[in-house]
Design a protein around this motif. Structure first.
Motif, PDB file in Angstrom:
ATOM      1  N   THR A  68       0.923  -1.278  -0.072  1.00 46.96           N
ATOM      2  CA  THR A  68       0.009   0.148  -0.167  1.00 46.96           C
ATOM      3  C   THR A  68       0.830   1.241   0.005  1.00 46.96           C
ATOM      4  N   ARG A  69       2.365   1.203   0.081  1.00 48.16           N
ATOM      5  CA  ARG A  69       2.907   2.144   0.097  1.00 48.16           C
ATOM      6  C   ARG A  69       3.163   2.947  -1.425  1.00 48.16           C
ATOM      7  N   GLU A  70       3.189   4.217  -1.280  1.00 46.79           N
ATOM      8  CA  GLU A  70       3.156   4.901  -2.408  1.00 46.79           C
ATOM      9  C   GLU A  70       4.542   4.344  -3.561  1.00 46.79           C
ATOM     10  N   ALA A  73       3.657   1.747  -6.066  1.00 52.31           N
ATOM     11  CA  ALA A  73       2.603   1.849  -6.502  1.00 52.31           C
ATOM     12  C   ALA A  73       2.653   0.899  -8.018  1.00 52.31           C
TER      13      ALA A  73
END
Length: 162
Positions: A68-70, A73
């Motif tokens: 979920t970490r940018e 992505a």
């Protein structure tokens, strides 16, 4: 062969094909297909594909986020399944090739797959599509009381994330 976007009406055939993978014992740690709400939440909205031969759905592919970490992505996990009666006819290659193309259009720069070493056909397919073996994750999880290794494979885009 016809590759198209997944539609909700395809979900029953998708779960039937996934169940074949479960029953074969070398495709997934899962013991049963996910229900629609769980599957829909797990799979990224873009790049949900199915492949048909003679108007019969024989395979599907999609992407799952790895984090979920940018910063991650554009790093996704590939999920691809071909019906037992359609294996060996190029459907997997056509579907994975299209998934790669659409993943790059969606901004993904790294595709990864975790494959049981006994599933040599899937390893070969991924290598044919530009994936490389990063290594083997030994005794990653248990399946029916038996520890299973997983081959970790990766494909870096030559168009995205340069």
């Amino acid at each position: 062969m016809k590759i198209r976007e997944f539609e909700f009406a395809d979900f029953k055939a998708v779960t039937d094909i996934y169940q074949e993978g479960i029953d074969g014992g070398n495709a997934t740690f899962e013991k049963q297909p996910k229900a629609w709400p769980e599957w829909d939440r797990a799979m990224l909205a873009p790049c949900r594909l199915v492949i048909e031969i003679d108007s019969q759905l024989v395979g599907w592919a999609g992407l799952l986020p790895t984090s979920t970490r940018e910063a991650y992505a554009g790093v996704v996990e590939v999920s691809i399944y071909i019906s037992d009666n359609a294996k060996g006819n190029g459907a997997g290659y056509a579907l994975l090739t299209e998934l790669i193309k659409q993943s790059e259009e969606a901004g993904c720069w790294t595709l990864q797959s975790a494959i049981f070493p006994e599933n040599q056909a899937s390893i070969n397919l991924h290598q044919k599509c530009g994936f490389k073996i990063l290594g083997v994750r030994e005794r990653l999880g248990q399946m029916n009381g038996v520890w299973r290794d997983v081959v970790l494979m990766e494909r870096r885009s030559d168009k995205v994330g340069l």
